[in-house]
Write a protein that holds these residues in place. Sequence first.
Motif, PDB file in Angstrom:
ATOM      1  N   VAL A 250       0.841  -1.210   0.000  1.00  0.00           N
ATOM      2  CA  VAL A 250       0.000   0.000   0.000  1.00  0.00           C
ATOM      3  C   VAL A 250       0.872   1.254   0.000  1.00  0.00           C
ATOM      4  CG1 VAL A 250      -1.691   1.310   1.334  1.00  0.00           C
ATOM      5  CG2 VAL A 250      -1.925  -1.173   1.124  1.00  0.00           C
ATOM      6  N   SER A 251       1.918   1.237   0.816  1.00  0.00           N
ATOM      7  CA  SER A 251       2.816   2.392   0.884  1.00  0.00           C
ATOM      8  C   SER A 251       3.556   2.601  -0.437  1.00  0.00           C
ATOM      9  CB  SER A 251       3.802   2.211   2.032  1.00  0.00           C
ATOM     10  OG  SER A 251       4.675   3.312   2.134  1.00  0.00           O
ATOM     11  N   LEU A 252       3.969   1.495  -1.080  1.00  0.00           N
ATOM     12  CA  LEU A 252       4.665   1.597  -2.369  1.00  0.00           C
ATOM     13  C   LEU A 252       3.740   2.156  -3.454  1.00  0.00           C
ATOM     14  CD1 LEU A 252       6.651  -1.773  -2.420  1.00  0.00           C
ATOM     15  CD2 LEU A 252       7.643   0.518  -2.392  1.00  0.00           C
ATOM     16  N   ALA A 253       2.477   1.746  -3.430  1.00  0.00           N
ATOM     17  CA  ALA A 253       1.532   2.234  -4.432  1.00  0.00           C
ATOM     18  C   ALA A 253       1.372   3.750  -4.346  1.00  0.00           C
ATOM     19  CB  ALA A 253       0.179   1.541  -4.252  1.00  0.00           C
ATOM     20  N   VAL A 254       1.282   4.265  -3.116  1.00  0.00           N
ATOM     21  CA  VAL A 254       1.147   5.723  -2.937  1.00  0.00           C
ATOM     22  C   VAL A 254       2.430   6.423  -3.369  1.00  0.00           C
ATOM     23  CG1 VAL A 254       0.784   7.553  -1.242  1.00  0.00           C
ATOM     24  CG2 VAL A 254      -0.527   5.424  -1.082  1.00  0.00           C
TER      25      VAL A 254
ATOM     26  N   LEU B 284      10.325  -2.317  -8.644  1.00  0.00           N
ATOM     27  CA  LEU B 284      11.641  -1.705  -8.827  1.00  0.00           C
ATOM     28  C   LEU B 284      12.012  -0.812  -7.649  1.00  0.00           C
ATOM     29  CD1 LEU B 284      11.457  -0.778 -12.625  1.00  0.00           C
ATOM     30  CD2 LEU B 284      13.036  -2.413 -11.578  1.00  0.00           C
ATOM     31  N   LEU B 285      11.042  -0.081  -7.134  1.00  0.00           N
ATOM     32  CA  LEU B 285      11.314   0.810  -5.997  1.00  0.00           C
ATOM     33  C   LEU B 285      11.668   0.002  -4.753  1.00  0.00           C
ATOM     34  CD1 LEU B 285      11.346   3.834  -5.395  1.00  0.00           C
ATOM     35  CD2 LEU B 285       8.994   3.642  -4.585  1.00  0.00           C
ATOM     36  N   TYR B 286      10.940  -1.079  -4.515  1.00  0.00           N
ATOM     37  CA  TYR B 286      11.245  -1.917  -3.349  1.00  0.00           C
ATOM     38  C   TYR B 286      12.570  -2.657  -3.551  1.00  0.00           C
ATOM     39  CZ  TYR B 286      10.324  -4.854   0.710  1.00  0.00           C
ATOM     40  OH  TYR B 286      10.399  -5.469   1.930  1.00  0.00           O
TER      41      TYR B 286
ATOM     42  N   TYR C 104      15.257  -0.370  -2.473  1.00  0.00           N
ATOM     43  CA  TYR C 104      15.373  -0.297  -1.011  1.00  0.00           C
ATOM     44  C   TYR C 104      16.103  -1.527  -0.459  1.00  0.00           C
ATOM     45  CZ  TYR C 104      12.145   3.676  -0.913  1.00  0.00           C
ATOM     46  OH  TYR C 104      11.559   4.908  -1.082  1.00  0.00           O
ATOM     47  N   LEU C 105      15.814  -2.702  -1.012  1.00  0.00           N
ATOM     48  CA  LEU C 105      16.498  -3.912  -0.559  1.00  0.00           C
ATOM     49  C   LEU C 105      17.988  -3.865  -0.880  1.00  0.00           C
ATOM     50  CD1 LEU C 105      13.951  -6.726  -1.557  1.00  0.00           C
ATOM     51  CD2 LEU C 105      14.466  -5.908   0.743  1.00  0.00           C
ATOM     52  N   ILE C 106      18.346  -3.319  -2.041  1.00  0.00           N
ATOM     53  CA  ILE C 106      19.762  -3.174  -2.399  1.00  0.00           C
ATOM     54  C   ILE C 106      20.459  -2.223  -1.430  1.00  0.00           C
ATOM     55  CG2 ILE C 106      21.354  -2.316  -4.151  1.00  0.00           C
ATOM     56  CD1 ILE C 106      20.214  -5.002  -4.853  1.00  0.00           C
TER      57      ILE C 106
END
Length: 360
Positions: free
Chosen positions: A180-184, A223-225, A228-230
């Motif tokens: 949900v946070s990534l979608a926003v 891609l955004l997440y 963050y993992l990288i």
Amino acid sequence: MNTNSNKQPRFECFKKADDDKIGCDAERKLIANNGRLNYIGLSNTPLLKHFVGVRCKSTGKIKLFDSVLFHLKPDVKMNVYDIQSNTTPKTYWEDLNDLTKNFGTKTRKRAMETAMKCSVDKSDKESLTFKDLPELSTPDSSLPDNSQQHIDYLPPQNQDASCVEDVFDINCIISPEEDVSLAVEVENLLAAPPDVIAERKLSFCISVREHFDGAGAIKAKYLLYYDYLIKFQRLKYADIKRRDPAPHIPEPYKQNMLIKFTLLSTNEKGKETRNFPTTMKDKLVSYIFVLALFIYDFKVNINLISKDLNLSLKKLITIAQALGCHVSARKSSKLDEKYAELKLPLFVLMPKYVKKVSRK
């Protein structure tokens, strides 16, 4: 009975009142007192009978009498504190740690604290890591030849899936709260002016920077997440020890990553310390690789992932095969590129056994 006293002990024998047995079979209690300490012994009825022989000096004959065997033990009164402290006796290593804590040098105390932090359970010791898997020298006789070796820290895998999309569950990689946070965040980023997007792209890793333009909403979230993992995978030892290990990663991603990929240990003073051991790093890399499979339609360029993670191709190939991917090579103008493709049937990674070379 050695009482270390010149006074002769006084013996008293008592029989159990409600005991119907007679003779030597009756249950008795023998009490000896030397003026300083009481000794108490209970009669027992062993399989072998005991006798006392009395020899007559004139005739030389011996007459046998039935006897009862008592094991006398000192009756020492203990207070409640001694009883509680003796209920759980300490092991040799616990006693040694107590001595080190009280009388050891600073070096020994530091080594003891480090050993306590690195201590693991038997279940953790029995689990395999990616580093251990290729070095197995003997097969497991309890597993069939075509079975998948069990490795801890891998994402949950559905080996009975009918399509590659069902092998891994994306909800195990990205939680519903994070989704949900990534979608926003993606919606706001894609609606931002071009200069804002260009500035944000400068902070992305190589693969995200190359594939973010033109990506749809779902792929942009992944891609955004992935970025963050990288960033979390690149944290150093000093970063993990800080109060805020990753200030550049927003919530709720940072807290979920700390819970999922780090361990907390408590020393003897009650102070908590956060650790990022090799097994947790392997777990993080495997989750990154599964997310990359969803991003690139289940066919990943291992060379590109290697640049993002700063890991060797050999290690990433082992992880890809452990996840069930088939690894292939494709020649390009500059170098041979390795690709990991998730397809059915899944690849089964078996340990490489050491071949014995016969001497001639």
